[in-house]
Design a protein around this motif. Structure first.
Motif, short mmCIF file in Angstrom:
data_model
loop_
_atom_site.label_atom_id
_atom_site.label_comp_id
_atom_site.label_asym_id
_atom_site.label_seq_id
_atom_site.Cartn_x
_atom_site.Cartn_y
_atom_site.Cartn_z
N GLU A 75 31.50 37.98 41.36
CA GLU A 75 30.91 38.40 40.08
C GLU A 75 31.77 37.96 38.90
OE1 GLU A 75 30.31 42.57 40.22
OE2 GLU A 75 28.48 42.46 41.44
N ARG A 76 33.07 37.72 39.16
CA ARG A 76 33.97 37.31 38.08
C ARG A 76 33.61 35.92 37.55
NH1 ARG A 76 36.85 42.19 37.52
NH2 ARG A 76 38.28 41.12 36.12
N ILE A 77 32.86 35.16 38.32
CA ILE A 77 32.46 33.83 37.85
C ILE A 77 30.94 33.74 37.74
CG2 ILE A 77 34.51 32.57 38.60
CD1 ILE A 77 33.00 31.79 41.13
N ALA A 78 30.32 34.87 37.41
CA ALA A 78 28.86 34.91 37.28
C ALA A 78 28.36 33.90 36.26
CB ALA A 78 28.40 36.32 36.91
N ASP A 79 29.12 33.69 35.19
CA ASP A 79 28.71 32.74 34.15
C ASP A 79 28.67 31.30 34.67
OD1 ASP A 79 28.49 34.79 32.36
OD2 ASP A 79 30.40 34.41 31.36
N PHE A 80 29.27 31.07 35.82
CA PHE A 80 29.36 29.70 36.35
C PHE A 80 28.62 29.57 37.68
CE2 PHE A 80 33.10 30.63 33.81
CZ PHE A 80 33.04 29.62 32.87
N ILE A 343 43.88 44.13 47.44
CA ILE A 343 43.72 42.70 47.72
C ILE A 343 42.54 42.13 46.94
CG2 ILE A 343 42.89 41.09 49.50
CD1 ILE A 343 45.80 41.39 49.66
N ALA A 344 41.42 42.82 46.94
CA ALA A 344 40.24 42.37 46.19
C ALA A 344 40.54 42.28 44.71
CB ALA A 344 39.07 43.30 46.46
N THR A 345 41.36 43.20 44.20
CA THR A 345 41.74 43.18 42.78
C THR A 345 42.54 41.91 42.48
OG1 THR A 345 41.80 45.60 42.68
CG2 THR A 345 42.99 44.40 40.97
N ILE A 346 43.47 41.54 43.36
CA ILE A 346 44.25 40.31 43.17
C ILE A 346 43.34 39.09 43.27
CG2 ILE A 346 46.08 38.87 44.15
CD1 ILE A 346 47.44 41.48 45.08
N ASN A 347 42.43 39.10 44.23
CA ASN A 347 41.48 37.99 44.37
C ASN A 347 40.69 37.77 43.08
OD1 ASN A 347 40.52 38.91 47.80
ND2 ASN A 347 42.33 37.84 47.05
N ARG A 348 40.25 38.87 42.47
CA ARG A 348 39.47 38.76 41.24
C ARG A 348 40.33 38.25 40.08
NH1 ARG A 348 36.99 43.45 43.52
NH2 ARG A 348 38.36 44.88 42.37
N TYR A 349 41.58 38.66 40.08
CA TYR A 349 42.49 38.19 39.02
C TYR A 349 42.68 36.67 39.11
CZ TYR A 349 46.75 37.57 36.28
OH TYR A 349 47.67 37.14 35.35
N HIS A 350 42.92 36.16 40.30
CA HIS A 350 43.05 34.71 40.46
C HIS A 350 41.76 34.00 40.03
CE1 HIS A 350 46.41 35.23 43.69
NE2 HIS A 350 46.92 35.08 42.48
N LEU A 351 40.62 34.59 40.40
CA LEU A 351 39.36 33.96 40.04
C LEU A 351 39.12 34.00 38.54
CD1 LEU A 351 37.43 32.53 41.88
CD2 LEU A 351 36.03 34.57 42.01
N ASP A 352 39.62 35.03 37.87
CA ASP A 352 39.54 35.07 36.40
C ASP A 352 40.29 33.89 35.79
OD1 ASP A 352 38.06 37.40 36.28
OD2 ASP A 352 39.80 38.71 36.00
N ARG A 353 41.44 33.58 36.33
CA ARG A 353 42.24 32.47 35.82
C ARG A 353 41.50 31.13 36.07
NH1 ARG A 353 43.79 36.20 34.23
NH2 ARG A 353 43.27 35.08 32.34
#
Length: 447
Positions: A75-80, A343-353
């Motif tokens: 969902e962090r890359i929903a715009d893409f 772990i999911a929180t870290i995954n989302r942070y990397h995906l935000d970057r």
């Protein structure tokens, strides 16, 4: 206004060489060489690695094909969503133990771009395979200033014991020029910037850098006259493109300058020394490096790039997002709900970057497409579930449409066990490499 302009045109000043983005007058040029014409606009390939696997229930979509529902992490890359494909079922057999015991983290990075099974050693007798970026650079690397760029957020090491008897060379390098030659990555955004906008000679470049630092000048100040002459001669559409590009360069340079200042406490004493030109805050460091990736591709300084967020088995904590425990320790979650959430929180942070990079690339127009569309960018890990240390059904994204060669916006499910290297063969072929096999491939992936 100029009727023709070579793709290799640069703005020059004292110790500065400022490559240009793709302009319409370049595309319409009748004077372009055959090589330049076939590379208009150029296709780029890049590989982004994150460590320790993913929390897969929050990563993998349930439905295949178009209009799939995004799981919580994606969902962090929903715009893409319309700009990427999610690839499930791909496998990295070279990262498996094959009788060598522990060391999955080191193997997962060493094999990620090579498809090879690295020799288990922490001595000088390292043995891996050539990586896909370097294999492709042998074919097309001479078409840009840099055959490839190797970047990251954590420094490489070339020796030491980093994972159950595996050398740190395996754990901290994913790009390999040959079986015994890992390519160290650059982690300082200022150093990358200096490389991208270097002058004709080392001496001139150093002199210009000294002047910029002394008088607080921009690289643009040194190429200003050249830029003004070109700007006046361009049609309106290209003037706007040039303005946007020069603004981006100056903006990045200002942020680099700000990152280089020491912080001061109330007494006026620096509260910490700034280490080696690297911002202390991870998000700022990452975003600046993503800006460097964008500028490198936009100026056609390179067409091939690899990027490691951190080294294999990283146990970094992410206090900036409320995660105080180490990443690697959390990845051994033992089905703990708390650890899996972290772990999911870290995954989302990397995906935000990563999403920040996608946005930067999508904002750059190149002819009828965007810089993102003219790229094919792999994002993922060589481990699936960090607790199981499995190397099948890997978390892999493929961003960009490879200049229209890929239909995006899909979740593609392959038979579990399909070699990741089947994707790499396809990518090499799109770049113009004469490749029928790579690593442990057993065919060419269908996209």
């Amino acid at each position: 206004m100029p009727k023709t302009l070579s793709r290799r045109t640069v703005l020059r000043g004292a110790g500065v060489s400022l490559a240009l983005p793709l302009l319409d007058v370049m595309s319409s040029s009748r004077l372009l060489s055959a090589a330049e014409a076939t590379a208009r606009p150029p296709l780029r390939m890049a590989f982004f690695y994150v460590p320790n696997g993913m929390h897969m229930p929050d990563w993998t979509p349930q439905k295949a094909g178009y209009k799939y529902d995004l799981p919580p992490t994606l969902e962090r890359i929903a715009d893409f969503q319309d700009d990427i494909n999610v690839l499930s079922g791909l496998t990295l057999d070279g990262a498996r133990a094959h009788g060598d015991g522990g060391g999955d983290h080191a193997r997962s990075v060493a094999a990620f771009l090579t498809g090879a099974h690295p020799r288990k050693t922490n001595g000088a007798d390292i043995q891996n395979g050539i990586s896909v970026d370097q294999a492709t650079a042998k074919y097309v690397g001479d078409q840009s200033r840099f055959a490839s760029l190797e970047l990251g957020l954590e420094a490489s090491a070339q020796a030491g014991n980093c994972d159950s008897g595996y050398s740190c060379a395996y754990a901290s390098n994913m790009s390999w020029r040959g079986p015994t030659n890992p390519m160290a990555k650059e982690i300082d955004p200022g150093a990358v910037f200096d490389r991208l906008f270097a002058g004709k000679s080392v001496k001139a470049t150093k002199q210009a850098k000294t002047k910029r630092e002394l008088f607080r000048k921009s690289v643009l100040d040194f190429a200003l006259e050249d830029a003004k002459r070109l700007h006046q001669a361009l049609p309106a559409v290209d003037r706007r493109k040039l303005d946007e590009y020069l603004y981006a360069v100056r903006d990045v340079e200002k942020r680099l300058g700000g990152a280089e200042r020491l912080r001061f406490d109330e007494s006026g004493v620096p509260d910490y020394p700034r280490p080696s030109g690297v911002p202390r805050e991870l998000d700022k460091h990452s975003d600046l490096m993503m800006d460097m990736v964008t500028l490198a591709f936009q100026t056609d300084s390179t067409r091939i790039l690899s990027f490691m967020f951190t080294n294999a088995g990283s146990n970094r904590s992410y206090k900036e997002i409320g995660v105080s425990e180490g990443h690697h320790e959390l990845s051994h979650h033992g089905k703990s709900e708390h650890k899996q959430t972290q772990i999911a929180t870290i995954n989302r942070y990397h995906l935000d970057r990563f999403a920040y990079l996608l946005g930067r690339l999508r904002n750059v127009r190149e002819g009828s497409r965007t810089l993102l569309e003219n790229s094919m960018i792999v994002y993922g890990s060589g481990i699936s579930d960090g607790d199981r240390h499995n190397h099948d059904d890997l978390p892999i994204l493929l961003a960009g449409s490879a200049a229209g060669r890929i239909k995006t916006g899909r979740h593609l499910k392959y038979d579990n066990g399909t070699p990741l290297c089947n994707l790499y063969v396809w990518m090499m072929q799109q770049m113009g490499a004469d490749a029928k096999q790579f690593g442990d491939s057993n065919g060419v992936i269908k996209l």
